[in-house]
Write a protein that holds these residues in place. Structure first.
Motif, PDB file in Angstrom:
ATOM      1  N   UNK A  30      -3.348  15.066   0.849  1.00  0.00           N
ATOM      2  CA  UNK A  30      -1.984  15.322   1.293  1.00  0.00           C
ATOM      3  C   UNK A  30      -1.749  14.675   2.672  1.00  0.00           C
ATOM      4  N   UNK A  31      -0.730  13.789   2.779  1.00  0.00           N
ATOM      5  CA  UNK A  31      -0.438  13.172   4.075  1.00  0.00           C
ATOM      6  C   UNK A  31      -0.082  14.194   5.165  1.00  0.00           C
ATOM      7  N   UNK A  43      11.816  14.250   3.300  1.00  0.00           N
ATOM      8  CA  UNK A  43      11.277  15.620   3.306  1.00  0.00           C
ATOM      9  C   UNK A  43       9.756  15.612   3.083  1.00  0.00           C
ATOM     10  N   UNK A  44       9.118  16.749   3.347  1.00  0.00           N
ATOM     11  CA  UNK A  44       7.651  16.841   3.230  1.00  0.00           C
ATOM     12  C   UNK A  44       7.152  16.444   1.842  1.00  0.00           C
ATOM     13  N   UNK A  45       7.927  16.825   0.804  1.00  0.00           N
ATOM     14  CA  UNK A  45       7.397  16.606  -0.550  1.00  0.00           C
ATOM     15  C   UNK A  45       7.254  15.122  -0.923  1.00  0.00           C
ATOM     16  N   UNK A  46       7.901  14.254  -0.165  1.00  0.00           N
ATOM     17  CA  UNK A  46       7.732  12.811  -0.409  1.00  0.00           C
ATOM     18  C   UNK A  46       6.300  12.382  -0.066  1.00  0.00           C
ATOM     19  N   UNK A  47       5.678  13.137   0.861  1.00  0.00           N
ATOM     20  CA  UNK A  47       4.306  12.824   1.276  1.00  0.00           C
ATOM     21  C   UNK A  47       4.283  12.209   2.655  1.00  0.00           C
ATOM     22  N   UNK A  48       4.456  13.073   3.672  1.00  0.00           N
ATOM     23  CA  UNK A  48       4.505  12.607   5.073  1.00  0.00           C
ATOM     24  C   UNK A  48       3.735  13.587   5.951  1.00  0.00           C
ATOM     25  N   UNK A 103       0.850  -1.202   0.000  1.00  0.00           N
ATOM     26  CA  UNK A 103       0.000   0.000   0.000  1.00  0.00           C
ATOM     27  C   UNK A 103       0.881   1.245   0.000  1.00  0.00           C
ATOM     28  N   UNK A 104       0.738   2.079  -1.024  1.00  0.00           N
ATOM     29  CA  UNK A 104       1.546   3.304  -1.114  1.00  0.00           C
ATOM     30  C   UNK A 104       0.919   4.399  -0.271  1.00  0.00           C
ATOM     31  N   UNK A 105       1.747   5.312   0.230  1.00  0.00           N
ATOM     32  CA  UNK A 105       1.215   6.479   0.952  1.00  0.00           C
ATOM     33  C   UNK A 105       0.401   7.299  -0.040  1.00  0.00           C
ATOM     34  N   UNK A 106      -0.690   7.878   0.444  1.00  0.00           N
ATOM     35  CA  UNK A 106      -1.523   8.765  -0.386  1.00  0.00           C
ATOM     36  C   UNK A 106      -0.664   9.772  -1.141  1.00  0.00           C
ATOM     37  N   UNK A 107      -1.060  10.068  -2.374  1.00  0.00           N
ATOM     38  CA  UNK A 107      -0.299  11.088  -3.101  1.00  0.00           C
ATOM     39  C   UNK A 107      -0.786  12.475  -2.666  1.00  0.00           C
ATOM     40  N   UNK A 108       0.158  13.426  -2.499  1.00  0.00           N
ATOM     41  CA  UNK A 108      -0.227  14.762  -2.035  1.00  0.00           C
ATOM     42  C   UNK A 108      -1.267  15.437  -2.935  1.00  0.00           C
ATOM     43  N   UNK A 109      -1.296  15.059  -4.209  1.00  0.00           N
ATOM     44  CA  UNK A 109      -2.269  15.670  -5.127  1.00  0.00           C
ATOM     45  C   UNK A 109      -3.685  15.185  -4.839  1.00  0.00           C
ATOM     46  N   UNK A 110      -3.821  14.081  -4.114  1.00  0.00           N
ATOM     47  CA  UNK A 110      -5.165  13.589  -3.765  1.00  0.00           C
ATOM     48  C   UNK A 110      -5.478  14.010  -2.327  1.00  0.00           C
TER      49      UNK A 110
END
Ligand code: PXG
Length: 291
Positions: free
Chosen positions: A147-148, A202-207, A138-145
């Motif tokens: 944002x984690x 970093x934040x842009x990875x989606x955390x 399961x991948x982390x949610x993408x920020x475009x959908x």
């Protein structure tokens, strides 16, 4: 003593702390929350938790019906009412009661509740021996959908990952982002040590911008004199790290010794990790808003 819950401005007994089945927090996961800790009558980094709560609410266009100051007082009032010096605080703001349609415009007032409870600590053994993790599909949610970085009530992405770990009898899952970079665990941020440099995604990875993550980066720089970098890395770096650990409000700093069956270095908690566990514990007993 009976537990008291803060619910929409009042402290009510636990049995009376009820939310409508029409609340969009329940129907759609439409809302935001925080998990906060109190240590020895001090709330750890309360203003940072409140900043994150209000930022998350703004991102989902949810207007919290209290000022930050009022919310801070509500948290402290709830801890006092439950005579808790050490504990866990769950602060939740939902979209409120609406109808069976998605449209948030049909919701009345947001609901605010605060639960202060004893903290269920992780087994001390995990801190001494370290955790074994698995990287899940399961991948982390993408920020475009979604944002984690938004700490919303919609945690199904994390729960799916936790289920995958559980099916393999593992306590925690590492989630990658869609591009294959290491993001975070289901309720914790992740760090590695490579040649005495502390690295975290970093934040842009989606955390989620973890409050513990921030505190640990400060301690590593100020108390340990380490170089700290926020840098994207792949699972190869996890397997070959000198040390690995997780950070979070519940877990604090917890060592990781094995990932996907590969030992991290010698398979024992690392020196830097062990020092950071201690520094973090010291910090939580030193700073914080007095209850
Ligand atoms: N990533 C995610 C997805 C989280 O939900 C963290 C990182 C760590 O952030 P903080 O600010 O706590 O350092 C979280 C926080 C629980 C629990 O009951 C989970 C969190 C916080 C408190 C309790 O599992 N998650």
């Amino acid at each position: 003593m009976a537990q008291k819950i803060y619910l929409n401005g009042k402290l009510v007994p636990r049995e009376d702390a009820r939310i409508s089945v029409f609340d969009h927090g329940l129907l759609y996961g439409d809302g935001v929350f925080e998990g906060i800790r109190a240590y020895d009558s001090r709330v750890f980094r309360l203003s940072q938790h409140l900043d994150r709560l209000y930022d998350s609410a703004r991102a989902i266009a949810l207007k919290i019906p209290l000022t930050k100051k009022e919310m801070e007082e509500a948290v402290i009032q709830t801890l006092r009412a439950n005579s808790l010096k050490n504990g866990y605080i769950r602060l939740v703001v939902t979209r409120g009661e609406g109808d069976l349609g998605l449209d948030p415009r049909n919701c009345g007032k947001p609901a605010v509740f605060i639960i202060a409870d004893k903290i269920e600590l992780y087994p001390e053994e995990w801190y001494k021996k370290g955790l074994e993790l698995v990287i899940v599909a399961t991948k982390r949610n993408i920020p475009e959908a979604i944002d984690p970085g938004i700490k919303s009530l919609n945690y199904l992405n994390n729960i799916l990952a936790k289920i995958e770990a559980g099916l393999q009898n593992m306590p925690e899952a590492v989630m990658l982002n869609k591009e294959g970079y290491v993001a975070e665990c289901t309720g914790d941020n992740i760090f590695i040590v490579e040649e005495n440099v502390l690295i975290t995604p970093p934040f842009y990875v989606g955390i989620l911008a973890g409050i513990t993550r921030q505190a640990v980066m400060e301690l590593a720089r100020e108390k340990l004199g380490l170089l700290v970098r926020e840098e994207a890395f792949t699972r190869l770096h996890l397997y070959n790290a000198d040390e690995c650990f997780l950070t979070g409000t519940a877990a604090e700093v917890i060592p990781v010794v094995k990932i996907d069956g590969r030992k991290i270095a010698e398979g024992k908690p690392g020196k830097i990790t062990t020092r950071l566990i201690k520094e973090f514990r010291d910090l939580t007993r030193k700073e914080g808003t007095k209850i």
